[in-house]
Design a protein around this motif. Structure first.
Motif, PDB file in Angstrom:
ATOM      1  N   UNK A   1       0.840  -1.379  -0.004  1.00  0.00           N
ATOM      2  CA  UNK A   1      -0.243   0.098  -0.076  1.00  0.00           C
ATOM      3  C   UNK A   1       0.985   1.195   0.102  1.00  0.00           C
ATOM      4  N   UNK A   2       0.338   2.163  -0.828  1.00  0.00           N
ATOM      5  CA  UNK A   2       1.357   3.563  -0.768  1.00  0.00           C
ATOM      6  C   UNK A   2      -0.043   4.638  -0.262  1.00  0.00           C
ATOM      7  N   UNK A   3       0.392   5.326   0.804  1.00  0.00           N
ATOM      8  CA  UNK A   3      -0.345   6.320   1.371  1.00  0.00           C
ATOM      9  C   UNK A   3       0.342   7.623   1.318  1.00  0.00           C
ATOM     10  N   UNK A   4      -0.293   8.596   0.620  1.00  0.00           N
ATOM     11  CA  UNK A   4       0.327   9.974   0.629  1.00  0.00           C
ATOM     12  C   UNK A   4       0.127  10.778   2.020  1.00  0.00           C
ATOM     13  N   UNK A   5       0.982  11.190   2.532  1.00  0.00           N
ATOM     14  CA  UNK A   5       0.772  11.943   3.794  1.00  0.00           C
ATOM     15  C   UNK A   5       0.840  13.491   3.801  1.00  0.00           C
ATOM     16  N   UNK A   6       2.010  13.809   2.729  1.00  0.00           N
ATOM     17  CA  UNK A   6       1.784  15.184   2.431  1.00  0.00           C
ATOM     18  C   UNK A   6       2.474  15.582   1.171  1.00  0.00           C
ATOM     19  N   UNK A   7       2.001  16.395   0.557  1.00  0.00           N
ATOM     20  CA  UNK A   7       2.483  16.911  -0.829  1.00  0.00           C
ATOM     21  C   UNK A   7       1.621  16.035  -2.072  1.00  0.00           C
TER      22      UNK A   7
ATOM     23  N   UNK B   1      -4.490  10.206   0.277  1.00  0.00           N
ATOM     24  CA  UNK B   1      -5.260   9.486  -0.868  1.00  0.00           C
ATOM     25  C   UNK B   1      -4.160   8.235  -1.006  1.00  0.00           C
ATOM     26  N   UNK B   2      -4.434   7.051  -1.280  1.00  0.00           N
ATOM     27  CA  UNK B   2      -3.627   5.949  -1.572  1.00  0.00           C
ATOM     28  C   UNK B   2      -3.906   5.171  -2.727  1.00  0.00           C
ATOM     29  N   UNK B   3      -3.067   4.036  -2.945  1.00  0.00           N
ATOM     30  CA  UNK B   3      -3.333   2.999  -3.977  1.00  0.00           C
ATOM     31  C   UNK B   3      -2.299   1.818  -3.561  1.00  0.00           C
ATOM     32  N   UNK B   4      -2.797   0.681  -3.898  1.00  0.00           N
ATOM     33  CA  UNK B   4      -2.073  -0.577  -3.821  1.00  0.00           C
ATOM     34  C   UNK B   4      -1.217  -0.831  -4.775  1.00  0.00           C
TER      35      UNK B   4
ATOM     36  N   UNK C   1       6.003   1.470 -14.039  1.00  0.00           N
ATOM     37  CA  UNK C   1       5.418   2.988 -13.885  1.00  0.00           C
ATOM     38  C   UNK C   1       6.635   3.975 -13.498  1.00  0.00           C
ATOM     39  N   UNK C   2       6.495   5.506 -13.689  1.00  0.00           N
ATOM     40  CA  UNK C   2       7.058   6.192 -13.102  1.00  0.00           C
ATOM     41  C   UNK C   2       6.482   6.889 -11.979  1.00  0.00           C
ATOM     42  N   UNK C   3       7.153   7.528 -11.227  1.00  0.00           N
ATOM     43  CA  UNK C   3       6.658   8.395 -10.103  1.00  0.00           C
ATOM     44  C   UNK C   3       7.252   9.667 -10.140  1.00  0.00           C
ATOM     45  N   UNK C   4       6.569  10.838  -9.718  1.00  0.00           N
ATOM     46  CA  UNK C   4       7.292  12.157  -9.247  1.00  0.00           C
ATOM     47  C   UNK C   4       6.494  12.880  -8.417  1.00  0.00           C
ATOM     48  N   UNK C   5       7.138  13.833  -7.648  1.00  0.00           N
ATOM     49  CA  UNK C   5       6.708  14.713  -6.581  1.00  0.00           C
ATOM     50  C   UNK C   5       5.980  15.832  -7.588  1.00  0.00           C
ATOM     51  N   UNK C   6       4.852  16.189  -7.061  1.00  0.00           N
ATOM     52  CA  UNK C   6       4.179  17.539  -7.743  1.00  0.00           C
ATOM     53  C   UNK C   6       3.976  18.755  -6.891  1.00  0.00           C
ATOM     54  N   UNK C   7       4.282  19.723  -7.486  1.00  0.00           N
ATOM     55  CA  UNK C   7       4.066  21.032  -6.774  1.00  0.00           C
ATOM     56  C   UNK C   7       5.150  21.397  -5.934  1.00  0.00           C
ATOM     57  N   UNK C   8       4.676  22.510  -4.838  1.00  0.00           N
ATOM     58  CA  UNK C   8       5.745  22.926  -4.113  1.00  0.00           C
ATOM     59  C   UNK C   8       6.504  22.424  -2.632  1.00  0.00           C
ATOM     60  N   UNK C   9       5.621  21.404  -2.264  1.00  0.00           N
ATOM     61  CA  UNK C   9       5.712  20.721  -0.785  1.00  0.00           C
ATOM     62  C   UNK C   9       6.315  19.558  -1.233  1.00  0.00           C
ATOM     63  N   UNK C  10       7.531  19.007  -0.553  1.00  0.00           N
ATOM     64  CA  UNK C  10       8.041  17.744  -0.671  1.00  0.00           C
ATOM     65  C   UNK C  10       7.093  16.782  -0.307  1.00  0.00           C
ATOM     66  N   UNK C  11       7.190  15.521  -0.912  1.00  0.00           N
ATOM     67  CA  UNK C  11       6.204  14.474  -0.827  1.00  0.00           C
ATOM     68  C   UNK C  11       6.623  13.505   0.296  1.00  0.00           C
ATOM     69  N   UNK C  12       5.689  13.285   1.122  1.00  0.00           N
ATOM     70  CA  UNK C  12       5.973  12.173   2.175  1.00  0.00           C
ATOM     71  C   UNK C  12       5.048  11.180   2.076  1.00  0.00           C
ATOM     72  N   UNK C  13       5.653   9.948   1.976  1.00  0.00           N
ATOM     73  CA  UNK C  13       4.637   8.729   1.637  1.00  0.00           C
ATOM     74  C   UNK C  13       5.006   7.846   2.830  1.00  0.00           C
ATOM     75  N   UNK C  14       3.945   6.910   2.863  1.00  0.00           N
ATOM     76  CA  UNK C  14       4.116   5.852   3.687  1.00  0.00           C
ATOM     77  C   UNK C  14       3.925   4.219   2.993  1.00  0.00           C
ATOM     78  N   UNK C  15       4.768   3.549   2.970  1.00  0.00           N
ATOM     79  CA  UNK C  15       4.654   2.197   2.321  1.00  0.00           C
ATOM     80  C   UNK C  15       4.350   1.191   3.292  1.00  0.00           C
ATOM     81  N   UNK C  16       3.368   0.373   3.034  1.00  0.00           N
ATOM     82  CA  UNK C  16       2.993  -0.711   3.902  1.00  0.00           C
ATOM     83  C   UNK C  16       3.092  -1.979   3.067  1.00  0.00           C
ATOM     84  N   UNK C  17       4.003  -2.863   3.280  1.00  0.00           N
ATOM     85  CA  UNK C  17       4.097  -4.042   2.607  1.00  0.00           C
ATOM     86  C   UNK C  17       3.003  -5.029   3.088  1.00  0.00           C
ATOM     87  N   UNK C  18       2.707  -5.840   2.044  1.00  0.00           N
ATOM     88  CA  UNK C  18       1.774  -7.025   2.312  1.00  0.00           C
ATOM     89  C   UNK C  18       2.285  -8.307   2.259  1.00  0.00           C
TER      90      UNK C  18
END
Length: 127
Positions: free
Chosen positions: A65-71, A89-92, A110-127
């Motif tokens: 699971x990936x949960x966006x905490x900020x950014x 928001x989240x996705x698996x 896939x590729x991923x990127x940070x968007x906007x002016x705020x650093x991206x903080x994410x939480x990964x929960x492995x299953x």
């Protein structure tokens, strides 16, 4: 019954990453606090990505699971489509490399990127 929308990034039969959604039932708890079943996890990891971060095409190594905490985080697919996920928001993420395949950045992942002016903080929960 109330459900939880699970957005899934997965590897389709052609080896390409795609998004789909499914509903998870929330059969437990009370009408004010509906709960899913308890699912196992294999640990979690926090990540902070600086403004301007962008990855190359890659596959998920372990379903998580990936949960966006900020950014904000944008996920781009091989077909040129992308989705942006914001705080709360989240996705698996389950777009693993197909068994026996050799990674091809023109087909897989896939590729991923940070968007906007705020650093991206994410939480990964492995299953």
């Amino acid at each position: 019954m109330t459900t939880f929308k699970k957005t899934i990034l997965y590897t389709d039969t052609d080896g390409r990453a795609r998004f789909r959604e499914e509903d998870l039932p929330l059969p437990e708890g009370t009408p004010q606090t509906m709960l899913s079943a308890l699912y196992p996890s294999a640990g979690y990891q926090l990540r902070q990505s600086a403004v301007g971060f962008r990855s190359q095409f890659h596959c998920t190594t372990s379903p998580q699971w990936l949960f966006v905490l900020s950014g904000q985080m944008e996920i781009g697919l091989q077909d040129g489509s992308s989705r942006i996920f914001g705080p709360g928001e989240h996705f698996y993420s389950d777009d693993t490399l197909p068994a026996g395949a050799t990674f091809d950045p023109a087909v897989h992942g896939h590729w991923s990127r940070q968007v906007g002016d705020t650093p991206l903080v994410t939480l990964f929960v492995r299953t």
